[in-house]
Each structure stands twice: as structure tokens, then as C-alpha cells.
Write a protein that holds these residues in place. Structure first.
Motif, PDB file in Angstrom:
ATOM      1  N   ILE A   1      72.661  13.514  38.262  1.00  0.00           N
ATOM      2  CA  ILE A   1      72.839  12.078  38.057  1.00  0.00           C
ATOM      3  C   ILE A   1      74.316  11.755  38.229  1.00  0.00           C
TER       4      ILE A   1
ATOM      5  N   CYS B   1      77.287   9.100  37.849  1.00  0.00           N
ATOM      6  CA  CYS B   1      77.512   7.979  36.931  1.00  0.00           C
ATOM      7  C   CYS B   1      78.838   7.286  37.178  1.00  0.00           C
TER       8      CYS B   1
ATOM      9  N   ASP C   1      67.168   7.263  37.780  1.00  0.00           N
ATOM     10  CA  ASP C   1      68.126   7.792  36.800  1.00  0.00           C
ATOM     11  C   ASP C   1      67.981   7.168  35.417  1.00  0.00           C
TER      12      ASP C   1
END
Length: 331
Positions: free
Chosen positions: A218, A220, A266
Motif C-alpha cells: 500500500i 500512502c 487500499d
């Protein structure tokens, strides 16, 4: 029988900034945006009187604790938390006097062998908070992990020393930076973020189990990453929308703070748990960053490309808990 050894770990008295005496010129730091020294900042006399009372109550509690220890068959010594920077060894019990912050500071110097007892030196008075709510915030330390106050310190101390009040084992957070174990274990939480709160934090993360299984990566952009223990799940994590965990849990709770345009895939993974058999791998992509342990006092700098491994693989901490937090046998 050898006398037991106790360390009294104290919140300092000078936690509030100094102020000039009446009629004297103020000595404040100046900048282009601050008033000149001849124009001291306005201060509410009632607030100043309130802060003086807080210092007095804290000192009275310290004096009481020292007097009680003096009359016990104990070898004890006291230190101020700001003057301490080494592992705590060769004692049988650590007693902190202050609030949760003081207990957290002491925990950073302890392994799993020495129990800790917190004394909330100045608990919040609900009546006082209600009376002053239109003037200023009169709340004090929560003292969530503190089992004692000035009113019951001797009772809790005696029960701890005779074994009728046993400490509970709380999990902590371990972190490796580029494969090297950091020396501090967090009892409440850690925050990974850019040092400037107005800047975006850029990083990626995934969870990985001991068997090698991983979640998808993921990426970010956010205000940072917060990870808490069960004990810390009632603090900043809860305020941010997290949930309270049983104190006996060895899992960690994590949350991405203010994620920017996350993908639908996500979103379910931006807040969750790191199981006891898992760890979280984080790669940092800003030029600079910081990891904050249990607040702002312990900080480790990070930079672009650094890898963090976050887990609960840390020595537990033995804490004498308040009565209402004592773990039930079924937990």
C-alpha cells in the motif's frame, strides 16, 4: 532478609515556563512576530494561580510518598525524570509520581523484570472542571495506568510489596530501523510522520507473517502512521477513530492518518491489526521523517529509503494497574 530496593521516579516541578515577578520586565524570547520585552504577554491571574496550585499539589504528593517510604523497611532513592537516561537495574520496584507521561518515560528504561507502580500526583477534579469550564480547561493528567493517588498510595504500596497486588504484563512495540533494533520500546504508541505537521508523509507498507505471507503493498500519502498497543488504544488511537483493545491483547492496532485519495482496494487496509505472529514493513519516501515513541520525548530521525519493521516482539512491562483495569482470569 535483604531490604527491597525502590526507585522513586519523579515528574519535575518546573514543567511550566518561568514567568516574571510582578512589576519586573518580562524576559521572553523575541522574534519578528513577537512583542518586544517591554510588552509582556497578557496572563490570566486565575490561570496562573491554578498552575501554582498544580505545582503545590504535585510537590505535596511527592513529599507524602517520600515520607511513607521513609517509614518502610526499604532502600529507596529518587530521581527526576528529566535527569535520567540509563537502563533501570538493580531495583525491585519503580514508583512514578506524576501522571501517565511520567510512567511512560520510566517504562523506556525498563525491561520485563522490574515492576512499575504509577502514582497520579494530581488527579482531575470533575467539580473543578465544571466550575471553570467557561474560563479554561482544568483537566489534569488522566492517570489511566496509575494505580495510586496520594489518598491510597500506602495501601497500594503495601499490597504490592506483600504480593497481594500483582502486576500485569502489558505488551510493547518493537521497531527495527534498516534491520537494527532500536533501544526504545513503546508502551502506548508510535507515530511515524514528517517532522512538520503541515507536510505530507510519503511511505509504503505491508503486513508480513512469520511464515512469509504478505499483504499487498500500500502506497500512502497522508499525515503519517500511528501504531498502538492495547494499553495505548484508549489514547490517541481512540481519539482518531480507533477502537479499545483488551489490555491482555498482544496485537497492535495501526491507522493511516488522513490518507490522501486512497484506492478502493487500499481503504480496508488503512486501519487494522498487526497480529502477534505478524510485523509491519514500512518504507519511508520523504527526504526527512521522524518516529515518535510515546509522545514527543523520544524521537528517532529517518530519511528517504529507510525501512522500518514494527511488531510486538518486545519485552513486556510489568505494571501494577488500577483496580478497574485488572485483567479477569478469562482474558
Amino acid at each position: 532478609m535483604a531490604r527491597r530496593r525502590v526507585l522513586l521516579f519523579l515528574k519535575p516541578f518546573d514543567v511550566y515556563p518561568p514567568r516574571p515577578c510582578a512589576g519586573s520586565a518580562a524576559s521572553f524570547p523575541t522574534s519578528s512576530s513577537s512583542p518586544p520585552p517591554s510588552q509582556p504577554r497578557a496572563a490570566n491571574p486565575k490561570v496562573l494561580s491554578y498552575l501554582d496550585d498544580r505545582c503545590r499539589v504535585h510537590k505535596d504528593t511527592i513529599d507524602l510518598c517520600q515520607s511513607i517510604l521513609q517509614h518502610k523497611s526499604l532502600d529507596w532513592t529518587s530521581v527526576q525524570r528529566n535527569n535520567f537516561s540509563q537502563p533501570i537495574r538493580d531495583v525491585d520496584l519503580v514508583i512514578t509520581v506524576g501522571g501517565d507521561g511520567t510512567l511512560l518515560r520510566a517504562s523506556h528504561f525498563l525491561d520485563s523484570s522490574v515492576p512499575i507502580l504509577g502514582v497520579n500526583s494530581d488527579p482531575t477534579c470533575a467539580k473543578e472542571v465544571d466550575e471553570l469550564t467557561d474560563e479554561f480547561d482544568a483537566r489534569r493528567s488522566t492517570g489511566y495506568l496509575c494505580a495510586a493517588t496520594a489518598g491510597n498510595f500506602e495501601q497500594i504500596l503495601d499490597a504490592t510489596l506483600d504480593g497481594s497486588r500483582r502486576p500485569s504484563e502489558l505488551s510493547r512495540i518493537s521497531m527495527k530501523l534498516n534491520g537494527i533494533q532500536l533501544p526504545t520500546y513503546a508502551l502506548n504508541d508510535i507515530l511515524v510522520s514528517h517532522p512538520c505537521p503541515a507536510s505530507v508523509s510519503r511511505f509504503s507498507f505491508r503486513k508480513r507473517s512469520n511464515t512469509g505471507e504478505s499483504s499487498h503493498l500500500i502506497n500512502c500519502r497522508s499525515s503519517g502512521l500511528r501504531v498502538s498497543t492495547a494499553a495505548g488504544s484508549t489514547a490517541a488511537m481512540l481519539s482518531a477513530g480507533g477502537f479499545v483493545m483488551p489490555l491482555s491483547s498482544r496485537e497492535l492496532q495501526y491507522m493511516i492518518r488522513e490518507p490522501i485519495s486512497p484506492t478502493d482496494a487500499d481503504k480496508p487496509l488503512l486501519h487494522g491489526l498487526v497480529k502477534q505472529e505478524q510485523h509491519m514493513l514500512v518504507v519511508w519516501y520523504n527526504q526527512e521523517g521522524a518516529v515518535y515513541f510515546d509522545g514527543s520525548h523520544v524521537v528517532h530521525s529517518i530519511q528517504h529509503g529507510d525501512t522500518l519493521e514494527i511488531s510486538s516482539y518486545a519485552p513486556t512491562l510489568k505494571v501494577v494497574l488500577p483496580e478497574h483495569l485488572l485483567m479477569k482470569p478469562s482474558e
